[in-house]
Design a protein around this motif. Sequence first.
Motif, PDB file in Angstrom:
ATOM      1  N   ARG A  50       0.820  -1.219   0.000  1.00  0.00           N
ATOM      2  CA  ARG A  50       0.000   0.000   0.000  1.00  0.00           C
ATOM      3  C   ARG A  50       0.857   1.275   0.000  1.00  0.00           C
ATOM      4  NH1 ARG A  50      -5.386  -0.785   0.847  1.00  0.00           N
ATOM      5  NH2 ARG A  50      -6.072  -2.771   1.751  1.00  0.00           N
ATOM      6  N   LYS A  51       2.073   1.183   0.505  1.00  0.00           N
ATOM      7  CA  LYS A  51       2.928   2.367   0.578  1.00  0.00           C
ATOM      8  C   LYS A  51       3.472   2.786  -0.788  1.00  0.00           C
ATOM      9  CE  LYS A  51       4.366   1.668   5.398  1.00  0.00           C
ATOM     10  NZ  LYS A  51       3.652   2.863   5.900  1.00  0.00           N
ATOM     11  N   THR A  52       3.507   1.850  -1.730  1.00  0.00           N
ATOM     12  CA  THR A  52       4.053   2.189  -3.054  1.00  0.00           C
ATOM     13  C   THR A  52       3.050   2.009  -4.193  1.00  0.00           C
ATOM     14  OG1 THR A  52       5.001  -0.040  -3.162  1.00  0.00           O
ATOM     15  CG2 THR A  52       6.465   1.727  -2.452  1.00  0.00           C
ATOM     16  N   LEU A  53       1.896   1.448  -3.901  1.00  0.00           N
ATOM     17  CA  LEU A  53       0.890   1.204  -4.934  1.00  0.00           C
ATOM     18  C   LEU A  53      -0.309   2.106  -4.700  1.00  0.00           C
ATOM     19  CD1 LEU A  53      -0.090  -0.462  -7.365  1.00  0.00           C
ATOM     20  CD2 LEU A  53      -0.951  -2.163  -5.748  1.00  0.00           C
ATOM     21  N   ARG A  54      -0.466   3.103  -5.541  1.00  0.00           N
ATOM     22  CA  ARG A  54      -1.567   4.069  -5.395  1.00  0.00           C
ATOM     23  C   ARG A  54      -2.733   3.692  -6.294  1.00  0.00           C
ATOM     24  NH1 ARG A  54       0.382   5.711  -0.764  1.00  0.00           N
ATOM     25  NH2 ARG A  54       2.466   6.643  -0.933  1.00  0.00           N
ATOM     26  N   SER A  55      -3.254   2.500  -6.093  1.00  0.00           N
ATOM     27  CA  SER A  55      -4.371   2.018  -6.914  1.00  0.00           C
ATOM     28  C   SER A  55      -5.401   1.360  -6.007  1.00  0.00           C
ATOM     29  CB  SER A  55      -3.881   1.010  -7.960  1.00  0.00           C
ATOM     30  OG  SER A  55      -2.922   1.595  -8.814  1.00  0.00           O
ATOM     31  N   LEU A 231      20.394 -13.314   8.138  1.00  0.00           N
ATOM     32  CA  LEU A 231      19.824 -12.159   7.455  1.00  0.00           C
ATOM     33  C   LEU A 231      18.448 -12.574   6.938  1.00  0.00           C
ATOM     34  CD1 LEU A 231      22.918 -10.820   5.466  1.00  0.00           C
ATOM     35  CD2 LEU A 231      21.762  -9.683   7.368  1.00  0.00           C
ATOM     36  N   VAL A 232      17.413 -11.932   7.465  1.00  0.00           N
ATOM     37  CA  VAL A 232      16.036 -12.330   7.170  1.00  0.00           C
ATOM     38  C   VAL A 232      15.317 -11.169   6.491  1.00  0.00           C
ATOM     39  CG1 VAL A 232      13.871 -13.182   8.154  1.00  0.00           C
ATOM     40  CG2 VAL A 232      16.058 -13.803   9.217  1.00  0.00           C
ATOM     41  N   VAL A 233      14.560 -11.473   5.460  1.00  0.00           N
ATOM     42  CA  VAL A 233      13.910 -10.439   4.659  1.00  0.00           C
ATOM     43  C   VAL A 233      13.065  -9.502   5.520  1.00  0.00           C
ATOM     44  CG1 VAL A 233      11.879 -11.877   4.158  1.00  0.00           C
ATOM     45  CG2 VAL A 233      12.506 -10.035   2.606  1.00  0.00           C
ATOM     46  N   ASP A 234      13.174  -8.207   5.232  1.00  0.00           N
ATOM     47  CA  ASP A 234      12.334  -7.192   5.855  1.00  0.00           C
ATOM     48  C   ASP A 234      11.003  -7.185   5.109  1.00  0.00           C
ATOM     49  OD1 ASP A 234      11.212  -4.291   5.616  1.00  0.00           O
ATOM     50  OD2 ASP A 234      12.442  -4.240   7.421  1.00  0.00           O
ATOM     51  N   LEU A 235       9.921  -7.569   5.783  1.00  0.00           N
ATOM     52  CA  LEU A 235       8.637  -7.790   5.112  1.00  0.00           C
ATOM     53  C   LEU A 235       8.030  -6.498   4.558  1.00  0.00           C
ATOM     54  CD1 LEU A 235       7.093 -10.418   7.543  1.00  0.00           C
ATOM     55  CD2 LEU A 235       8.049 -10.817   5.270  1.00  0.00           C
ATOM     56  N   LEU A 236       8.215  -5.402   5.268  1.00  0.00           N
ATOM     57  CA  LEU A 236       7.678  -4.131   4.778  1.00  0.00           C
ATOM     58  C   LEU A 236       8.357  -3.740   3.463  1.00  0.00           C
ATOM     59  CD1 LEU A 236       5.539  -2.123   5.810  1.00  0.00           C
ATOM     60  CD2 LEU A 236       7.418  -0.744   6.708  1.00  0.00           C
ATOM     61  N   SER A 237       9.678  -3.893   3.412  1.00  0.00           N
ATOM     62  CA  SER A 237      10.418  -3.602   2.176  1.00  0.00           C
ATOM     63  C   SER A 237      10.020  -4.574   1.066  1.00  0.00           C
ATOM     64  CB  SER A 237      11.922  -3.703   2.451  1.00  0.00           C
ATOM     65  OG  SER A 237      12.666  -3.558   1.265  1.00  0.00           O
ATOM     66  N   HIS A 238       9.802  -5.841   1.434  1.00  0.00           N
ATOM     67  CA  HIS A 238       9.336  -6.862   0.482  1.00  0.00           C
ATOM     68  C   HIS A 238       8.034  -6.399  -0.176  1.00  0.00           C
ATOM     69  CE1 HIS A 238       9.215 -10.984  -1.055  1.00  0.00           C
ATOM     70  NE2 HIS A 238       7.948 -11.062  -0.681  1.00  0.00           N
ATOM     71  N   ILE A 242       7.037  -5.221  -4.200  1.00  0.00           N
ATOM     72  CA  ILE A 242       5.907  -5.790  -4.940  1.00  0.00           C
ATOM     73  C   ILE A 242       5.017  -4.664  -5.457  1.00  0.00           C
ATOM     74  CG2 ILE A 242       3.818  -7.208  -4.740  1.00  0.00           C
ATOM     75  CD1 ILE A 242       5.358  -8.841  -2.587  1.00  0.00           C
ATOM     76  N   GLY A 243       4.762  -3.679  -4.591  1.00  0.00           N
ATOM     77  CA  GLY A 243       3.959  -2.525  -5.003  1.00  0.00           C
ATOM     78  C   GLY A 243       4.603  -1.749  -6.138  1.00  0.00           C
ATOM     79  N   GLU A 244       5.925  -1.625  -6.103  1.00  0.00           N
ATOM     80  CA  GLU A 244       6.641  -0.937  -7.187  1.00  0.00           C
ATOM     81  C   GLU A 244       6.480  -1.682  -8.509  1.00  0.00           C
ATOM     82  OE1 GLU A 244      10.623  -0.679  -5.800  1.00  0.00           O
ATOM     83  OE2 GLU A 244      10.174   0.807  -4.235  1.00  0.00           O
ATOM     84  N   TYR A 245       6.598  -3.005  -8.455  1.00  0.00           N
ATOM     85  CA  TYR A 245       6.411  -3.806  -9.669  1.00  0.00           C
ATOM     86  C   TYR A 245       4.991  -3.638 -10.212  1.00  0.00           C
ATOM     87  CZ  TYR A 245      10.705  -6.575 -10.297  1.00  0.00           C
ATOM     88  OH  TYR A 245      11.975  -6.995 -10.602  1.00  0.00           O
ATOM     89  N   ALA A 246       4.011  -3.717  -9.309  1.00  0.00           N
ATOM     90  CA  ALA A 246       2.612  -3.593  -9.740  1.00  0.00           C
ATOM     91  C   ALA A 246       2.354  -2.216 -10.342  1.00  0.00           C
ATOM     92  CB  ALA A 246       1.678  -3.843  -8.563  1.00  0.00           C
ATOM     93  N   SER A 247       2.892  -1.179  -9.731  1.00  0.00           N
ATOM     94  CA  SER A 247       2.720   0.183 -10.253  1.00  0.00           C
ATOM     95  C   SER A 247       3.326   0.308 -11.643  1.00  0.00           C
ATOM     96  CB  SER A 247       3.393   1.195  -9.313  1.00  0.00           C
ATOM     97  OG  SER A 247       2.735   1.237  -8.064  1.00  0.00           O
ATOM     98  N   ALA A 248       4.510  -0.284 -11.831  1.00  0.00           N
ATOM     99  CA  ALA A 248       5.171  -0.211 -13.136  1.00  0.00           C
ATOM    100  C   ALA A 248       4.328  -0.883 -14.212  1.00  0.00           C
ATOM    101  CB  ALA A 248       6.551  -0.872 -13.053  1.00  0.00           C
ATOM    102  N   VAL A 249       3.761  -2.052 -13.887  1.00  0.00           N
ATOM    103  CA  VAL A 249       2.925  -2.767 -14.857  1.00  0.00           C
ATOM    104  C   VAL A 249       1.674  -1.958 -15.191  1.00  0.00           C
ATOM    105  CG1 VAL A 249       1.538  -4.838 -15.254  1.00  0.00           C
ATOM    106  CG2 VAL A 249       3.801  -5.041 -14.213  1.00  0.00           C
TER     107      VAL A 249
END
Length: 295
Positions: A50-55, A231-238, A242-249
């Motif tokens: 939601r932080k990177t996907l404005r849809s 080293l464990v994935v940061d879920l918020l950044s994850h 995903i939001g960035e990819y969706a926005s680009a598409v």
Amino acid sequence: MVKRSGLFILITLFAALAPVMLISRAEAAEVVIIGDTQLKLVAEVISGIRKTLRSSISIYSPDETKGTLRRIVGKEQCRIVIALGRDALAEAQTLPTDIPVIYGLILTPPAISRQNLTGIYMATPVREYADLVKKYLNSIKTVAVIGSREQINILDGHSLPRWNDYSVKNSVEFVDTLKQLGNMDAILFLPNVSILTPTAMEETYLLSFRKSIPLLGISERQVRDGALLALVVDLLSHGRMIGEYASAVLNGTQVEQLPPAASRRFDLYLNTETAGKMGIRIPDEMLKMARRIYP
């Protein structure tokens, strides 16, 4: 009397139309997300999305979409589907290939030939560990990287000086390889549930302390159980990625131009008791970086 009647008619008309308006908004989502929001990690990833996907977004659980996803996508008139987790991805694969699908909460890129599919995976690339060790742990120079051939190809695509790959097919080969290792400063294993079975991990911890070779783990639990660090994935950044990819598409980028990618940020977990027993000094700067330290 006339004024009251007119006002009454307006109120009645609005009351009749309101449900229709709400239904229309609920059904007009550009993005459908499949994920079990009862799970904390899923909820955190969606927060990042939601932080990177404005849809407009509609969220469905994997159970809700089982056998009905195509109908849901048609009802929502969505332009893209985000599948969080393997069950969600399995359902998304049933969609026509003209619907773009972006996955998340998957360890490594799945071996799927479906077109119009990409995503962000969770497994930490070997390079992240190498950079961390090189910067903070000078005593660790020679590292054994153990995993399946497929994982090694994905997560350790660049050869690193004195970081040696060992390909194994199952838990038995994994333990046998550990027993034969010598002159290693540390062992890094790659995520694979069929290889890292509970029995194999129990023997791994015993071998680690017996040979005084620290383990570079892949989860907080492994650090708690005795691995030096993970080293464990940061879920918020994850979710953000995903939001960035969706926005680009949604903005016209072709899915083929967005190859599967690893997350960018990872949380550090440390076990200072293990470090002390193995004579490894952890600098203060590294301690401050850690999300959690197990003493």
